[in-house]
Design an enzyme around this catalytic site. Structure first.
Site, PDB file in Angstrom:
ATOM      1  N   LYS A 237       0.841  -1.196   0.000  1.00  0.00           N
ATOM      2  CA  LYS A 237       0.000   0.000   0.000  1.00  0.00           C
ATOM      3  C   LYS A 237       0.878   1.247   0.000  1.00  0.00           C
ATOM      4  CE  LYS A 237      -3.543  -2.560   2.436  1.00  0.00           C
ATOM      5  NZ  LYS A 237      -3.945  -3.038   3.769  1.00  0.00           N
ATOM      6  N   GLU A 275     -11.141  -7.452   5.190  1.00  0.00           N
ATOM      7  CA  GLU A 275     -10.820  -6.923   3.852  1.00  0.00           C
ATOM      8  C   GLU A 275     -11.844  -7.361   2.812  1.00  0.00           C
ATOM      9  OE1 GLU A 275      -5.948  -6.814   3.860  1.00  0.00           O
ATOM     10  OE2 GLU A 275      -6.959  -8.263   2.582  1.00  0.00           O
ATOM     11  N   ARG A 291      -4.538  -8.202  13.317  1.00  0.00           N
ATOM     12  CA  ARG A 291      -3.501  -7.361  13.928  1.00  0.00           C
ATOM     13  C   ARG A 291      -3.875  -5.884  13.796  1.00  0.00           C
ATOM     14  NH1 ARG A 291      -1.802  -8.384   8.602  1.00  0.00           N
ATOM     15  NH2 ARG A 291      -1.720  -6.418   7.447  1.00  0.00           N
TER      16      ARG A 291
HETATM   17  C1  MV4 Z   1      -8.651 -10.960  -5.751  1.00  0.00           C
HETATM   18  C2  MV4 Z   1      -8.612 -10.109  -6.884  1.00  0.00           C
HETATM   19  C3  MV4 Z   1      -9.582 -10.280  -7.843  1.00  0.00           C
HETATM   20  N1  MV4 Z   1     -10.503 -11.244  -7.715  1.00  0.00           N
HETATM   21  N2  MV4 Z   1      -9.602 -11.914  -5.663  1.00  0.00           N
HETATM   22  C4  MV4 Z   1      -4.580  -9.473  -3.782  1.00  0.00           C
HETATM   23  C5  MV4 Z   1      -4.191  -9.452  -2.351  1.00  0.00           C
HETATM   24  C6  MV4 Z   1      -5.096 -10.395  -1.672  1.00  0.00           C
HETATM   25  N3  MV4 Z   1      -5.425  -9.888  -0.375  1.00  0.00           N
HETATM   26  C7  MV4 Z   1      -6.265 -10.526  -2.554  1.00  0.00           C
HETATM   27  N4  MV4 Z   1      -5.912  -9.936  -3.799  1.00  0.00           N
HETATM   28  C8  MV4 Z   1      -6.769  -9.942  -4.843  1.00  0.00           C
HETATM   29  N5  MV4 Z   1      -7.760 -10.850  -4.774  1.00  0.00           N
HETATM   30  C9  MV4 Z   1     -10.501 -12.037  -6.636  1.00  0.00           C
HETATM   31  N6  MV4 Z   1     -11.403 -13.007  -6.536  1.00  0.00           N
HETATM   32  C10 MV4 Z   1      -7.606  -9.138  -6.948  1.00  0.00           C
HETATM   33  C11 MV4 Z   1      -6.667  -9.055  -5.936  1.00  0.00           C
HETATM   34  C12 MV4 Z   1      -5.693  -8.017  -6.089  1.00  0.00           C
HETATM   35  C13 MV4 Z   1      -5.647  -6.916  -5.228  1.00  0.00           C
HETATM   36  C14 MV4 Z   1      -6.495  -6.815  -4.140  1.00  0.00           C
HETATM   37  C15 MV4 Z   1      -6.436  -5.740  -3.287  1.00  0.00           C
HETATM   38  C16 MV4 Z   1      -5.530  -4.722  -3.529  1.00  0.00           C
HETATM   39  C17 MV4 Z   1      -4.671  -4.793  -4.588  1.00  0.00           C
HETATM   40  C18 MV4 Z   1      -4.707  -5.885  -5.451  1.00  0.00           C
HETATM   41  C19 MV4 Z   1      -3.839  -5.953  -6.540  1.00  0.00           C
HETATM   42  C20 MV4 Z   1      -3.892  -7.032  -7.365  1.00  0.00           C
HETATM   43  C21 MV4 Z   1      -4.809  -8.066  -7.153  1.00  0.00           C
END
Ligand code: MV4
Length: 448
Positions: A237, A275, A291
């Site tokens: 981030k 989240e 956390r």
């Molecule tokens: C996803 C997604 C799209 N579709 N799940 C990346 C971190 C993890 N916490 C989950 N993430 C993602 N999950 C589905 N089903 C896209 C991401 C993702 C993302 C999520 C939050 C913030 C930035 C991101 C960057 C790339 C991909």
């Protein structure tokens, strides 16, 4: 009663925890590696214990050294901060076994949320909306194909032991599923020693919105609203804000209610972050962090609630000091993460800070443990400061932040401040029109 807290962390968050303790009349014990002997949070602490050499594995992750330090100093509680041992269920139970209060959730909840398949099924069962996908882990390629056909391509294959973006593989169509599934499994085995994977519909252009919750040991749960953390680069981030620029108040209330209901049913205690991906007006749960988070100050700025002090209170068995109807949201807050990194390549840029002048004035908060003459060590995360600004409106917040960034002097090393300055004058950012992919493109264009 918590009388003396050992702070099992370093840098700005160690100082943040020290400040909370100090205001509550609680003594602090700083533990530090040999690389951090001169650090500000070490100087401010009531007592200090050197726990090992610079390498985190031998110091900030060294459980026996930390427990010994707590026993020698007579600390009756440990705050793990974020990163390091903060989501290590084994550490939390070892702390408790030594008769020391762990300032965090119960080990069983840390463990449950660390298992992403279990986290998702638990939340789904408790009425939290989740991303459509497999019902639990998938261990055969035939099952993977079947799930993908049912939910429709593209799909994402995720490691159950992963999280935070580690261990994910996209399959755009049926020609890619076998390969993606096998690769995801072997990478998960190599990275986490656990090849359990699950499948989700790939949400193409969501925002990343997270809900802050606080729960006490008496069944009281509140949510402190959301943070928009969509501005990320390689799952790091860069800037976070609250409230989310394009979330309707009704949607906030609805998701807040769903989350608090679930957290209460879980019997969770402490601070936590749930989240979500947010797309087309709908929330989809992805993970829960058990956390204190780096970006907690933006929530503090709009609610006036000291999240670290509440963590300490609820860990001591005291009730939360407010109910949901006591929580009100005022204005807008933005946090800029300032890293000791090259602003174009993001290569770590440790070194000595020669000049230092932090910004100030109304609505400006700087969480940092650096000073003029401080040497940023090369061994840890490159976050050196969080500039957090509050304003009555998002517009006021942006004006003030732009001014504060201009005032901020950090001489002698490269930092990511120029990225934030470029963001402040970008129309799409100013209008709040961004999703999780937007920042990567912005950075690419800047580099040209
Ligand atoms: C996803 C997604 C799209 N579709 N799940 C990346 C971190 C993890 N916490 C989950 N993430 C993602 N999950 C589905 N089903 C896209 C991401 C993702 C993302 C999520 C939050 C913030 C930035 C991101 C960057 C790339 C991909």
């Amino acid at each position: 009663m918590i009388e003396k807290v050992l702070i099992a962390n370093r840098g700005e968050i160690a100082l943040r925890i020290h400040r909370a303790c100090r205001e509550m009349g609680i003594a602090t014990v700083a533990v530090h590696s040999t690389a951090d002997s001169e650090a500000m949070w070490v100087r401010l602490a009531d007592e200090t214990v050197c726990i090992g050499p610079p390498e985190a594995n031998k110091s900030y992750l060294n459980i026996p050294a930390i427990i010994s330090a707590a026993e020698v100093a007579g600390a009756n509680a440990i705050h793990p901060g974020y990163g390091f041992l903060s989501e290590n269920a084994r550490f939390a139970s070892i702390v408790e076994e030594h008769g020391i209060t762990f300032i965090g959730p119960k080990p069983e909840h840390i463990r449950a949320m660390g298992d992403k398949v279990l986290a998702k099924s638990t939340m789904k069962e408790l009425g939290v909306p989740v991303v459509p996908g497999s019902d639990g882990a998938v261990d055969k390629v035939e099952d993977a194909r079947e799930v993908a056909e049912a939910i429709g391509y593209p799909v994402l294959i995720k490691a159950s032991a992963g999280g935070g973006g580690r261990g994910m593989k996209v399959a755009q169509g049926r020609q890619e599923i076998d390969q993606a599934f096998q690769t995801a499994r072997s990478e998960a085995r190599a990275a986490f020693g656990d090849d359990a994977v699950y499948i989700e519909k790939f949400v193409a252009t969501p925002r990343h919105i997270e809900v802050q919750i606080m729960a006490d040991a008496h069944g009281n749960v509140v949510h402190l609203g959301e943070r928009d953390c969509s501005l990320q680069r390689r799952h790091q981030k860069i800037l976070e804000e609250a409230p989310s620029p394009q979330l309707h108040p009704d949607a906030r209330e609805e998701i807040g209610l769903r989350v608090t209901t679930a957290i209460q049913a879980l019997g969770y205690r402490g601070a936590g972050t749930v989240e979500f991906l947010y797309a087309d007006g709908a929330f989809y749960f992805i993970e829960m962090n058990t956390r204190l988070q780096v970006e907690h100050p933006v929530t503090e700025m709009i609610t006036g609630i000291d999240i670290v002090q509440e963590q300490i209170r609820v860990a001591a068995g005291e009730p939360l000091s407010y109910t949901q109807s006591d929580v009100s949201f005022a204005g807008h807050a933005i946090e800029c993460r300032i890293n000791a990194e090259d602003p174009l390549t993001f290569a770590p840029a440790p070194g000595t800070i020669t000049d230092y002048h932090p910004p100030g004035g109304l609505g400006v908060r700087v969480d940092s443990a650096v000073y003029a003459g401080y040497r940023v060590p090369p061994f840890y995360d490159s976050l050196i400061a969080k500039l957090v600004v509050h304003g009555a409106t998002r517009e006021e917040c942006l004006m003030r932040l732009n001014r504060a960034l201009e005032e901020y002097v950090i001489g002698g090393i490269r930092t990511t401040t120029p990225i934030h300055q470029a963001l402040m004058v970008n129309d799409e950012f100013r209008d709040g029109r961004y999703n999780i992919h937007w920042l990567e493109e912005f950075i690419e264009q800047r580099a040209e």
